[in-house]
Design a protein around this motif. Structure first.
Motif, PDB file in Angstrom:
ATOM      1  N   VAL A  16     -31.201 -40.381 -76.047  1.00  0.00           N
ATOM      2  CA  VAL A  16     -32.585 -40.586 -76.302  1.00  0.00           C
ATOM      3  C   VAL A  16     -32.931 -41.978 -76.477  1.00  0.00           C
ATOM      4  O   VAL A  16     -32.332 -42.948 -77.227  1.00  0.00           O
ATOM      5  CB  VAL A  16     -32.889 -39.839 -77.775  1.00  0.00           C
ATOM      6  CG1 VAL A  16     -34.356 -40.079 -78.163  1.00  0.00           C
ATOM      7  CG2 VAL A  16     -32.504 -38.485 -77.542  1.00  0.00           C
ATOM      8  N   LEU A  17     -33.874 -42.565 -75.668  1.00  0.00           N
ATOM      9  CA  LEU A  17     -34.555 -44.148 -75.720  1.00  0.00           C
ATOM     10  C   LEU A  17     -35.788 -43.805 -76.583  1.00  0.00           C
ATOM     11  O   LEU A  17     -36.433 -42.817 -76.663  1.00  0.00           O
ATOM     12  CB  LEU A  17     -34.955 -44.204 -74.582  1.00  0.00           C
ATOM     13  CG  LEU A  17     -33.485 -44.575 -73.789  1.00  0.00           C
ATOM     14  CD1 LEU A  17     -32.835 -43.468 -72.974  1.00  0.00           C
ATOM     15  CD2 LEU A  17     -33.903 -45.690 -72.761  1.00  0.00           C
ATOM     16  N   PRO A  18     -36.381 -44.935 -77.056  1.00  0.00           N
ATOM     17  CA  PRO A  18     -37.714 -45.156 -77.973  1.00  0.00           C
ATOM     18  C   PRO A  18     -38.653 -44.655 -77.083  1.00  0.00           C
ATOM     19  O   PRO A  18     -38.695 -44.951 -75.766  1.00  0.00           O
ATOM     20  CB  PRO A  18     -37.519 -46.663 -78.429  1.00  0.00           C
ATOM     21  CG  PRO A  18     -36.190 -47.182 -78.257  1.00  0.00           C
ATOM     22  CD  PRO A  18     -35.707 -46.449 -77.265  1.00  0.00           C
ATOM     23  N   PRO A  19     -39.763 -44.289 -77.561  1.00  0.00           N
ATOM     24  CA  PRO A  19     -41.084 -43.908 -76.922  1.00  0.00           C
ATOM     25  C   PRO A  19     -41.757 -45.298 -76.233  1.00  0.00           C
ATOM     26  O   PRO A  19     -41.431 -46.488 -76.916  1.00  0.00           O
ATOM     27  CB  PRO A  19     -41.944 -43.276 -77.913  1.00  0.00           C
ATOM     28  CG  PRO A  19     -41.094 -42.803 -78.945  1.00  0.00           C
ATOM     29  CD  PRO A  19     -39.912 -43.762 -78.836  1.00  0.00           C
ATOM     30  N   VAL A  20     -42.269 -45.335 -75.198  1.00  0.00           N
ATOM     31  CA  VAL A  20     -42.932 -46.342 -74.493  1.00  0.00           C
ATOM     32  C   VAL A  20     -44.636 -45.821 -74.193  1.00  0.00           C
ATOM     33  O   VAL A  20     -44.738 -44.862 -74.047  1.00  0.00           O
ATOM     34  CB  VAL A  20     -42.350 -47.099 -73.302  1.00  0.00           C
ATOM     35  CG1 VAL A  20     -40.878 -47.547 -73.595  1.00  0.00           C
ATOM     36  CG2 VAL A  20     -42.221 -46.050 -72.517  1.00  0.00           C
ATOM     37  N   ILE A  27     -44.896 -42.088 -74.005  1.00  0.00           N
ATOM     38  CA  ILE A  27     -43.769 -41.292 -73.392  1.00  0.00           C
ATOM     39  C   ILE A  27     -42.249 -41.302 -74.136  1.00  0.00           C
ATOM     40  O   ILE A  27     -41.638 -42.246 -74.360  1.00  0.00           O
ATOM     41  CB  ILE A  27     -43.504 -42.025 -72.035  1.00  0.00           C
ATOM     42  CG1 ILE A  27     -44.680 -42.413 -71.254  1.00  0.00           C
ATOM     43  CG2 ILE A  27     -42.472 -41.289 -71.274  1.00  0.00           C
ATOM     44  CD1 ILE A  27     -45.416 -41.089 -70.856  1.00  0.00           C
ATOM     45  N   LYS A  28     -41.904 -39.991 -74.371  1.00  0.00           N
ATOM     46  CA  LYS A  28     -40.841 -39.981 -75.050  1.00  0.00           C
ATOM     47  C   LYS A  28     -39.684 -39.811 -73.864  1.00  0.00           C
ATOM     48  O   LYS A  28     -39.976 -39.488 -72.955  1.00  0.00           O
ATOM     49  CB  LYS A  28     -40.578 -38.900 -75.888  1.00  0.00           C
ATOM     50  CG  LYS A  28     -41.432 -38.970 -77.084  1.00  0.00           C
ATOM     51  CD  LYS A  28     -41.690 -37.542 -77.918  1.00  0.00           C
ATOM     52  CE  LYS A  28     -40.455 -36.927 -78.608  1.00  0.00           C
ATOM     53  NZ  LYS A  28     -40.718 -35.780 -79.462  1.00  0.00           N
ATOM     54  N   ARG A  29     -38.557 -40.628 -74.028  1.00  0.00           N
ATOM     55  CA  ARG A  29     -37.540 -40.746 -72.864  1.00  0.00           C
ATOM     56  C   ARG A  29     -36.229 -40.096 -73.205  1.00  0.00           C
ATOM     57  O   ARG A  29     -35.766 -40.438 -74.253  1.00  0.00           O
ATOM     58  CB  ARG A  29     -37.520 -41.984 -72.400  1.00  0.00           C
ATOM     59  CG  ARG A  29     -38.924 -42.552 -72.090  1.00  0.00           C
ATOM     60  CD  ARG A  29     -38.780 -44.340 -71.859  1.00  0.00           C
ATOM     61  NE  ARG A  29     -38.484 -44.947 -73.007  1.00  0.00           N
ATOM     62  CZ  ARG A  29     -37.922 -46.278 -72.887  1.00  0.00           C
ATOM     63  NH1 ARG A  29     -37.567 -46.709 -71.855  1.00  0.00           N
ATOM     64  NH2 ARG A  29     -37.306 -46.906 -74.127  1.00  0.00           N
ATOM     65  N   ALA A  64     -49.535 -37.694 -74.778  1.00  0.00           N
ATOM     66  CA  ALA A  64     -48.194 -37.818 -74.967  1.00  0.00           C
ATOM     67  C   ALA A  64     -47.620 -37.073 -73.688  1.00  0.00           C
ATOM     68  O   ALA A  64     -47.982 -36.019 -73.227  1.00  0.00           O
ATOM     69  CB  ALA A  64     -47.844 -37.158 -76.310  1.00  0.00           C
ATOM     70  N   ALA A  65     -46.266 -37.578 -73.614  1.00  0.00           N
ATOM     71  CA  ALA A  65     -45.553 -36.855 -72.580  1.00  0.00           C
ATOM     72  C   ALA A  65     -44.114 -37.179 -72.796  1.00  0.00           C
ATOM     73  O   ALA A  65     -43.718 -38.073 -73.748  1.00  0.00           O
ATOM     74  CB  ALA A  65     -45.795 -37.545 -71.252  1.00  0.00           C
TER      75      ALA A  65
END
Length: 168
Positions: A16-20, A27-29, A64-65
């Motif tokens: 899980v990466l931080p949202p951008v 974007i949640k990644r 959001a995505a």
């Protein structure tokens, strides 16, 4: 196109990466790979560069995505982009790199092109969808306060890192 020969299921790692923020949408990644070193930075940068063209037009839904970037066991790299639209609908667009059978021009895992297939993800890419659906309901549609969606709480609520197959 012929389907590849069936392989036994093997776990892959979910990171899980931080949202951008991209094109006005948060974007949640998620990254999926069998490689403990993770996805190469140049592949992640190339996926990020194609991302804006895979987002739908704003429609009034909180912006959001979430994405799932999957590095396959061959040259392939796959970017799945799931955007919330129409209040409670999940919009999908995808891109692939390094996979000529999907219309990629070469085997370069940084050369992403949008795909037109209606596929929403493989078995390793699907686990985040369940979590994201529940998080959207919990923070954006919950009966206790539907008039006050909490986008910040949704963005902070990501699936647990670990493996992709251990959920049931």
């Amino acid at each position: 196109m012929t389907a590849p020969a069936a392989q036994p299921f093997a776990e892959k790692l979910l990171t899980v990466l931080p949202p951008v923020e991209v094109a006005g949408r948060w974007i949640k990644r998620y990254h999926v790979t069998a490689d403990p070193a993770g996805i190469a930075p140049e592949v992640a940068r190339a996926a990020h560069a194609v991302l804006p063209g895979l987002l739908p037009e704003p429609d009034g839904t909180p912006p959001a995505a979430f994405t799932v970037l999957h590095r396959g066991g061959d040259d392939g790299a796959y970017l799945n982009v799931y955007s919330w639209v129409w209040d409670n609908v999940l919009h999908f667009r995808g891109a692939a790199a390094g996979q000529p059978v999907l219309g990629c021009p070469d085997d370069d895992p940084t050369h992403f092109v949008p795909t037109d297939r209606p596929w929403i993800g493989c078995v390793w890419e699907l686990p985040p969808i369940l979590h994201e659906r529940d998080a959207w309901v919990r923070h954006m549609l919950a009966p206790r306060a539907p008039e006050v969606p909490d986008l910040a709480a949704y963005l902070a609520d990501s699936a647990a890192e670990g493996t992709t197959g251990g959920r049931s």
